[in-house]
Design a protein around this motif. Structure first.
Motif, mmCIF file in Angstrom:
data_model
loop_
_atom_site.group_PDB
_atom_site.id
_atom_site.type_symbol
_atom_site.label_atom_id
_atom_site.label_comp_id
_atom_site.label_asym_id
_atom_site.label_seq_id
_atom_site.Cartn_x
_atom_site.Cartn_y
_atom_site.Cartn_z
ATOM 1 N N UNK A 46 0.819 -1.209 0.000
ATOM 2 C CA UNK A 46 0.000 0.000 0.000
ATOM 3 C C UNK A 46 0.851 1.255 0.000
ATOM 4 N N UNK A 47 0.290 2.332 -0.512
ATOM 5 C CA UNK A 47 0.918 3.646 -0.444
ATOM 6 C C UNK A 47 0.301 4.384 0.739
ATOM 7 N N UNK A 48 0.990 4.323 1.885
ATOM 8 C CA UNK A 48 0.450 4.883 3.115
ATOM 9 C C UNK A 48 0.824 6.362 3.234
ATOM 10 N N UNK A 49 0.282 7.191 2.312
ATOM 11 C CA UNK A 49 0.553 8.625 2.349
ATOM 12 C C UNK A 49 -0.748 9.401 2.137
ATOM 13 N N UNK A 50 -0.774 10.596 2.672
ATOM 14 C CA UNK A 50 -1.943 11.466 2.493
ATOM 15 C C UNK A 50 -1.495 12.905 2.658
ATOM 16 N N UNK A 51 -2.313 13.815 2.147
ATOM 17 C CA UNK A 51 -2.054 15.251 2.277
ATOM 18 C C UNK A 51 -2.754 15.748 3.534
ATOM 19 N N UNK A 52 -1.961 16.171 4.510
ATOM 20 C CA UNK A 52 -2.550 16.649 5.766
ATOM 21 C C UNK A 52 -2.840 18.146 5.732
ATOM 22 N N UNK A 53 -2.331 18.852 4.719
ATOM 23 C CA UNK A 53 -2.496 20.305 4.645
ATOM 24 C C UNK A 53 -3.683 20.651 3.756
ATOM 25 N N UNK A 54 -4.873 20.273 4.180
ATOM 26 C CA UNK A 54 -6.087 20.532 3.422
ATOM 27 C C UNK A 54 -7.283 20.302 4.333
ATOM 28 N N UNK A 55 -8.478 20.650 3.847
ATOM 29 C CA UNK A 55 -9.683 20.401 4.643
ATOM 30 C C UNK A 55 -9.880 18.896 4.818
ATOM 31 N N UNK A 56 -10.353 18.508 5.987
ATOM 32 C CA UNK A 56 -10.445 17.085 6.317
ATOM 33 C C UNK A 56 -11.601 16.417 5.596
ATOM 34 N N UNK A 57 -11.407 15.155 5.334
ATOM 35 C CA UNK A 57 -12.467 14.295 4.810
ATOM 36 C C UNK A 57 -12.241 12.909 5.376
ATOM 37 N N UNK A 58 -13.318 12.192 5.693
ATOM 38 C CA UNK A 58 -13.162 10.856 6.265
ATOM 39 C C UNK A 58 -14.490 10.137 6.351
ATOM 40 N N UNK A 59 -14.600 9.249 7.337
ATOM 41 C CA UNK A 59 -15.788 8.409 7.449
ATOM 42 C C UNK A 59 -16.158 8.253 8.921
ATOM 43 N N UNK A 60 -17.464 8.184 9.179
ATOM 44 C CA UNK A 60 -17.958 7.944 10.541
ATOM 45 C C UNK A 60 -17.935 6.445 10.822
ATOM 46 N N UNK A 61 -17.222 6.042 11.860
ATOM 47 C CA UNK A 61 -17.117 4.631 12.208
ATOM 48 C C UNK A 61 -18.322 4.193 13.040
ATOM 49 N N UNK A 62 -18.697 5.007 13.999
ATOM 50 C CA UNK A 62 -19.895 4.735 14.800
ATOM 51 C C UNK A 62 -20.407 6.053 15.341
ATOM 52 N N UNK A 63 -21.633 6.074 15.809
ATOM 53 C CA UNK A 63 -22.224 7.304 16.331
ATOM 54 C C UNK A 63 -23.311 6.939 17.329
ATOM 55 N N UNK A 64 -23.552 7.844 18.254
ATOM 56 C CA UNK A 64 -24.605 7.590 19.242
ATOM 57 C C UNK A 64 -25.083 8.922 19.809
ATOM 58 N N UNK A 65 -26.189 8.850 20.524
ATOM 59 C CA UNK A 65 -26.770 10.033 21.159
ATOM 60 C C UNK A 65 -26.465 9.967 22.646
ATOM 61 N N UNK A 66 -25.604 10.853 23.118
ATOM 62 C CA UNK A 66 -25.192 10.885 24.512
ATOM 63 C C UNK A 66 -26.082 11.870 25.273
ATOM 64 N N UNK A 67 -26.524 11.462 26.475
ATOM 65 C CA UNK A 67 -27.446 12.312 27.234
ATOM 66 C C UNK A 67 -26.829 13.661 27.563
ATOM 67 N N UNK A 68 -25.548 13.667 27.894
ATOM 68 C CA UNK A 68 -24.915 14.915 28.289
ATOM 69 C C UNK A 68 -24.306 15.687 27.140
ATOM 70 N N UNK A 69 -23.822 14.952 26.123
ATOM 71 C CA UNK A 69 -23.081 15.606 25.049
ATOM 72 C C UNK A 69 -23.874 15.777 23.765
ATOM 73 N N UNK A 70 -25.031 15.148 23.674
ATOM 74 C CA UNK A 70 -25.811 15.215 22.442
ATOM 75 C C UNK A 70 -25.298 14.219 21.425
ATOM 76 N N UNK A 71 -25.465 14.543 20.144
ATOM 77 C CA UNK A 71 -25.034 13.642 19.069
ATOM 78 C C UNK A 71 -23.506 13.623 19.000
ATOM 79 N N UNK A 72 -22.921 12.434 19.115
ATOM 80 C CA UNK A 72 -21.474 12.284 19.004
ATOM 81 C C UNK A 72 -21.172 11.232 17.938
#
Length: 616
Positions: free
Chosen positions: A280-306
């Motif tokens: 694999x080519x394990x490289x990426x451009x870190x000097x730019x706006x972020x993009x990615x993927x949500x691995x998991x998510x939940x609704x926390x009583x104190x913090x709201x949507x996380x």
């Protein structure tokens, strides 16, 4: 240009070369927005062309071409991916994450993302704990907590401090669910196989999932310290599934480990890094706006949507406006795997994000938007597209009935099948028979998974990811699994005679599958009183419990859940003194069942009809 159209309806017309791009599953309302027309006028135009549709109904490509030809527009159907790209382009957001469009000098090394997969009780969780403990003993930051679904460790490799990101998912279901939504998250998969058990059904499922996603695999042969351990047997078994160890002349790294004793954990991590560097080519451009993927998510009583997100490119900062699926918001805080706050997160860094408006789905992509208003607009457009897509999902992903047309359209050249049976011998016999079907060069039949036992959620997820059809031989999908399959449009065919399965698959591949008939329940009525008539026999005084009871339809009589009569005709219906043709739910009526008179109080009359399922 406004011009009188068919039937006197005023609609904007094109000149025959005007291009209008609409998404798959769009409606007349969506088309009307593109050409500044009244949706009702387009409904009238379509009606005059001999087609019936509502303004919000999803239309196919042929119908849009018909309307376009009539009104002078060149209508082009765009895929969801193209529409997503156009959406972000309109907001001046770069959606590319691959290194192909990056300047080489802008790329910096990033950690590989690793998922641990395998059969239950083969030691996946204990192996993750052993990796965590080894890292803590080495004095590096890292660990597994219940607050986040991913974590990073550090390991010295060839004199360089290297980071590895581990996705802490429940088995491999989330891994495949993400792939089914088009999100490639994992770089490398560690397949855990117990040295005493060997290859088991879930091992094969996990292997199929990783190979279908084209992910490099490192095999961890665990439990080498227990009695009866035979690591070489595991190597031999996996050669049947195209995983050939390096010592056998293959290119797959096998590492014998003991998660309980902490044995060879360093060797396993080294094998992962070597595989990452080689494949694999394990490289990426870190000097730019972020993009990615949500691995998991939940609704926390104190913090709201996380949401736990994995940054795939760029750097995510506190205060960024982001969109994740149909959720949006401004990053209020970033938390690492220990719950500590971070100011930013670079490529391959998993973090927990606070500040979203709602809970995204696992596998949803996230991007950084220029401002809050843009983020909200993108989220609203995505939500509308999701609603439209769910309405358009009235047809299955692929079924045997429409296989020949799909092949003719050039959309598929391989029919993927998943076989599940009650005993191993039946599955093997069915597989051998199916693979011997001669269908010429037009289509290839491929069996991507087989197993013994009920149809599981893993099977359905794999079918979703690979557009496969599931064949159940004397086994079924029950409860929630059946609901998921129906909701996601995965076709499951059930058989109890092996020759029926072979014949239907062969007929489907040759385009000769005949239409099927299905039973459709119309209504049910409960008998509350029985009246004797010398002219008509027994009359069932009943109340309609569901649907509607129609005169002339077929019915079955059930008594305390047991069928006591089949194929009985509703010969007559009366409401008070009037003969009627149908009675709806909640109303009382008298039902004449012709010559059938064996009635009792509380019997249930269920009416139904057999409807033909025409070929799609």
């Amino acid at each position: 240009m406004q011009a009188p159209s068919i039937g006197g309806v005023i609609v904007p017309r094109g000149d025959g070369t005007t291009v209008v791009r609409v998404r798959q599953g769009a409606s007349l309302t969506d088309f009307a927005d593109k050409i500044n027309a009244n949706p009702a006028s387009l409904v009238t135009v379509l009606f005059n062309l001999g087609e019936m549709a509502t303004a919000t109904q999803s239309l196919d490509q042929e119908t849009f071409e018909l309307v376009g030809a009539e009104l002078g527009y060149d209508i082009q159907i765009v895929s969801p991916e193209e529409e997503e790209r156009e959406l972000f382009d309109s907001f001046n957001i770069d959606l590319e994450t691959g290194i192909a469009d990056e300047e080489d000098e802008d790329l910096t090394p990033r950690p590989p993302v690793v998922t641990v997969m395998g059969h239950v009780d083969h030691g996946k969780t204990r192996l993750l704990d052993a990796i965590r403990n080894a890292d803590v003993q080495g004095g590096e930051a890292g660990g597994i907590t219940q607050h986040i679904g991913a974590y990073q460790i550090h390991r010295e490799h060839e004199g360089v401090d290297r980071a590895l990101t581990f996705i802490d998912t429940p088995g491999h279901e989330a891994f495949t669910a993400m792939r089914a939504r088009g999100a490639k998250v994992t770089d490398i998969a560690i397949l855990v196989v117990a040295a005493d058990d060997g290859v088991m059904p879930q091992t094969i499922e996990a292997l199929n999932h990783a190979q279908a996603a084209d992910v490099p695999i490192v095999v961890a042969v665990n439990k080498i310290d227990v009695e009866g351990a035979d690591p070489m047997k595991v190597r031999g078994q996996l050669t049947e599934y195209n995983l050939i160890a390096e010592e056998y002349g293959g290119d797959t790294m096998f590492v014998d480990v003991s998660a309980r004793q902490g044995q060879n954990i360093d060797s396993l991590l080294e094998a992962v890094l070597l595989t990452a560097d080689a494949a694999l080519d394990m490289r990426a451009n870190s000097d730019r706006d972020a993009r990615g993927v949500a691995i998991e998510a939940n609704l926390d009583k104190g913090r709201g949507a996380t949401a736990t997100v994995l940054v795939q490119a760029g750097t995510l900062h506190v205060g960024d406006a982001i969109v994740a699926g149909s959720a949006y918001g401004r990053v209020r805080a970033l938390l690492d795997e220990h719950g500590n706050t971070l100011d930013e997160a670079g490529p391959s860094r998993p973090v927990q994000v606070l500040g979203l408006s709602s809970v995204p789905r696992a596998g949803d992509t996230f991007v950084v938007a220029p401002d809050d208003r843009t983020a909200r607009q993108i989220a609203e457009k995505r939500e509308a597209a999701d609603r439209q897509a769910s309405l358009a999902k009235a047809r299955k992903r692929i079924s045997l009935e429409d296989l020949d047309k799909v092949i003719a359209a050039g959309k598929i050249d391989t029919l993927n099948l998943i076989l599940k049976g009650d005993v191993s011998g039946s599955v093997e016999a069915l597989e051998d028979a199916l693979l011997q079907i001669d269908v010429g060069d037009d289509v290839d039949l491929r069996i991507i998974d087989r197993g013994v036992g009920a149809i599981t959620l893993n099977n359905i997820n794999l079918a979703m990811a690979s557009d496969a059809i599931i064949i159940g031989f004397n086994v079924r999908a029950e409860g929630q699994n059946a609901e998921v399959a129906e909701r996601e449009g995965v076709e499951i065919r059930y058989y109890s005679v092996i020759y029926n399965a072979i014949e239907e698959i062969e007929q489907a591949l040759k385009g000769m599958l005949k239409p099927e008939y299905e039973e459709v329940e119309l209504g049910t009525a409960e008998i509350r009183e029985i009246f004797r008539s010398s002219k008509f026999g027994n009359i069932a005084g009943s109340i309609v419990r569901s649907g509607e009871i129609k005169r002339g339809t077929k019915a079955r009589i059930t008594r305390q859940g047991v069928v006591v009569a089949e194929n009985v005709e509703i010969a007559g219906l009366r409401r008070f003194k009037d003969d009627v043709t149908e009675v709806r739910e909640g109303f009382e009526c008298g039902i004449n069942l012709g010559s059938y008179n064996d009635l009792q109080l509380d019997d249930l009359i269920a009416t139904y009809e057999m409807r033909e399922k025409p070929r799609a």
